[in-house]
Design an enzyme around this catalytic site. Structure first.
Site, PDB file in Angstrom:
ATOM      1  N   GLU A 171       0.830  -1.210   0.000  1.00 25.36           N
ATOM      2  CA  GLU A 171       0.000   0.000   0.000  1.00 25.36           C
ATOM      3  C   GLU A 171       0.865   1.261   0.000  1.00 25.36           C
ATOM      4  OE1 GLU A 171      -3.750  -2.135   2.247  1.00 25.36           O
ATOM      5  OE2 GLU A 171      -2.303  -1.001   3.415  1.00 25.36           O
ATOM      6  N   ASP A 300      -3.393  -8.734  18.364  1.00 25.74           N
ATOM      7  CA  ASP A 300      -2.005  -8.946  17.952  1.00 25.74           C
ATOM      8  C   ASP A 300      -1.116  -9.436  19.084  1.00 25.74           C
ATOM      9  OD1 ASP A 300      -2.799  -8.019  15.521  1.00 25.74           O
ATOM     10  OD2 ASP A 300      -1.493  -6.265  15.470  1.00 25.74           O
TER      11      ASP A 300
END
Lengths: 420, 420
Positions: A171, A300
């Protein structure tokens, strides 16, 4: 009422926030959510802040504002410093907080693979501050190139290196290519912004390895059409103020960005519980600690094993589902139910490559190009927290798309004082 | 063509930008605009960034983007370091720049009246960085008060002092009052945000002394209805980490903001030209330097005398008109015309006080309350540079107005590194 259970959640990311929201409907619990930041951040769009397409406030909202109607939830801006899991007490920088249930959702930061000194030369992308720092570096490189009269120096200033070929690296690289080709091209007089060189360096044999080879190939071609060179099987061996070294090769670049390694919050290792190599806390199939069924880890920070036997990836859908699952499990405990294992419902994955191109894959079904980008857009807008943000992000995108402009091209200094 | 005149403009504020725009239509000049920042800032709305109502990018745009269609204008991000007015050369941090005409429009900063050490305790409001610093301090004070269990400390944290009763001070004080009463009230559990104390301290006998007494009185009442206490004829004698001293009286406050004194860019004094006490360069009636008719000064950096015999105020309309006038005068020179003196067309003045209240005055005609606020809104939206900003600011305001929310309540750190 003494049978109201105290649930303490550390972290207001996707996991922590979803847990708090799910618990906010229940009278059986009082919730305290602690975060070092005052805001929840929609990380999947953070690269758009780094690339001057969105403002920080477009993708971040105060946690206490999101939870203002959850009257059994208290939000405190503060930092966890440790915990006594046997005494059920959390240590923080504002005192000890006793709990009946603890939910650790502290997230992850970057790993520089044993080279923390690389960070100053190659910022990563996890926080608003890092995003604006990247924006400052990228835009400043173009400004300095415009001033420079030395072609070697201009070349160094107009070389951008992104390390790491996962979704974030793709990205970032695609957005720099797009920005220099379309947005900046007509604004400069001395330099040709379209000559900017963008290099995406990946240590493994493929970028976006979680996708099927066909889609990976398509993403490579899309990147190349934006002027991005992709180097795979290339291990970065040094990063310094001049650029990067890949084995014997040295590439001079003013701007280096880091999208390679991830490491869970260091708090896990301090607790004396079992962690994996990336610092993630190893949890059972109900996401609780083996000897502490009232302590959960989500997002996470958790090393949870999926149905495939491999650890679940550190992506937003996993964190959201785990947060909701933990809340449901606590509520089930309160009504005397037995716990069921966590199951991740994988809805697929997507990655975007610059303006109007993306790849998406769901249950064997593949999308590329413009339609994948539209799908990507809809999914991300849908999940953006809060009406206001969603509405403004769509408008910003529509405007950027139609005008080829970027709305947030600000270089902001770190120092605010006039005479520091 | 050797008869293309080189015009160098220092500063991309209202004065410099308007001069550049006016010159962009002419083939007789090539223009270089130099600014230390990459962006033009719409300063009249900066207090809304400080008060979390707008994002920085809503009121700032890259200078080179605004001028991208002006092909005879080159924009350089750099700093003026001095000038040799006899040799017609500007010194900058990117080398010497020769000129035929020089336009100085470097603006003004804050004056702490000989106490530069006060700045760290009381930030002013001239730049994006200062606005986000103020936002950080105000929002952090509420967060810390929510954590605190000590009522004395809570009281200190919830006391906000604004020094200076001009338009900026009134806007800041009103906005803090409004924010605590409406926006934040429902988000906190431990503290009552509506108990926040806001104190506006003015050394002179009246706030907003440029308005007629009737309007000043109305503004005082409007401020009081938002919970702001106004102290006039009160000289601040010290500012430190604990709060401020006003003569014998000490007020403890965690947050102190400075909206009192203004001082022109120090570059003026370095040039060896005549300046006034506030560092403004004294110019003739054509805004040029007495012995250098090819050097003009415009905006907050200029000491120009108006028709009343008093120096013109440092406000946006004066800067815009002066910028355009300087450009017209240069073009007139090129065609051999004689210079006409600068005349300021005063269209009136306005100040806003929190949500939906303002005062406005134009040629003896007075407006107060909601209608003044609508007038204020229309004027400011009209002057906001560029379609995109205007459009988004209106949407943001509409949203804030209807929802009582603030869209940009982010506390952003100064440090971006995870392990600095």
């Amino acid at each position: 009422m003494s049978d109201v259970k105290r649930v303490v959640i550390v972290g207001g990311g996707f996991a922590g926030l979803n847990a708090a929201k799910k618990l906010s409907r229940s009278r059986g619990v009082s919730v305290t959510l602690i975060d070092r930041r005052n805001h929840h951040l929609f990380q999947p769009l953070l690269y758009q802040v780094a690339m001057a397409g969105l403002s920080p406030a477009d993708i971040a909202a105060p946690i206490r504002s999101i939870l203002s109607d959850s009257h059994n939830v208290r939000v405190v801006q503060g930092a966890m410093t440790g915990a006594d899991l046997d005494q059920n007490v959390l240590h923080t920088d504002f005192g000890d907080v006793p709990y009946d249930y603890l939910v650790l959702a502290c997230g992850a930061g970057h790993s520089y693979f044993g080279h923390p000194e690389w960070e100053q030369y190659a910022p990563g992308l996890k926080t608003i501050e890092q995003a604006t720092e990247i924006r400052r570096r990228v835009l400043t490189a173009f400004e300095q190139a415009e001033r420079s009269t030395n072609t070697t120096e201009q070349k160094r200033l107009l070389t951008f290196i992104v390390i790491g070929g996962g979704p974030t690296g793709v990205e970032l690289a695609g957005a720099i290519g797009e920005m220099s080709r379309y947005t900046l091209a007509r604004d400069f007089r001395s330099i040709d912004a379209t000559l900017a060189r963008v290099l995406l360096i990946e240590a493994g044999p493929h970028i976006l390895p979680m996708f099927s080879p066909k889609l990976t190939h398509r993403a490579m071609r899309d990147l190349e059409s934006l002027g991005v060179q992709v180097w795979t099987s290339s291990m970065v061996t040094n990063v310094d103020a001049q650029g990067v070294e890949v084995g014997d090769e040295r590439v001079r670049a003013a701007t280096v960005l880091w999208a390679a390694g991830v490491e869970a919050s260091p708090l896990g290792r301090q607790l004396g519980v079992e962690t994996d190599r990336q610092g993630r806390i190893i949890v059972g199939e109900d996401l609780s600690l083996p000897n502490h069924p009232n302590v959960f880890v989500a997002g996470d920070q958790a090393h949870a094993v999926g149905e495939s036997g491999k650890p679940l990836p550190g992506v937003a859908p996993v964190a959201m589902q785990q947060g909701r699952y933990v809340a449901e499990t606590i509520l089930r405990d309160l009504t005397g139910g037995t716990r069921v294992p966590f199951r991740y419902h994988d809805k697929g994955q997507m990655a975007t490559i610059g303006r109007s191109r993306a790849i998406a894959e769901t249950k064997g079904f593949k999308l590329t190009g413009f339609f994948a980008w539209i799908a990507w857009l809809l999914v991300h807008v849908y999940y953006l927290t809060g009406f206001r943000n969603r509405f403004f992000v769509v408008l910003n995108w529509a405007w950027s798309y139609l005008s080829f402009r970027k709305g947030a091209r600000l270089i902001v200094d770190k120092e605010w004082r006039s005479n520091p």
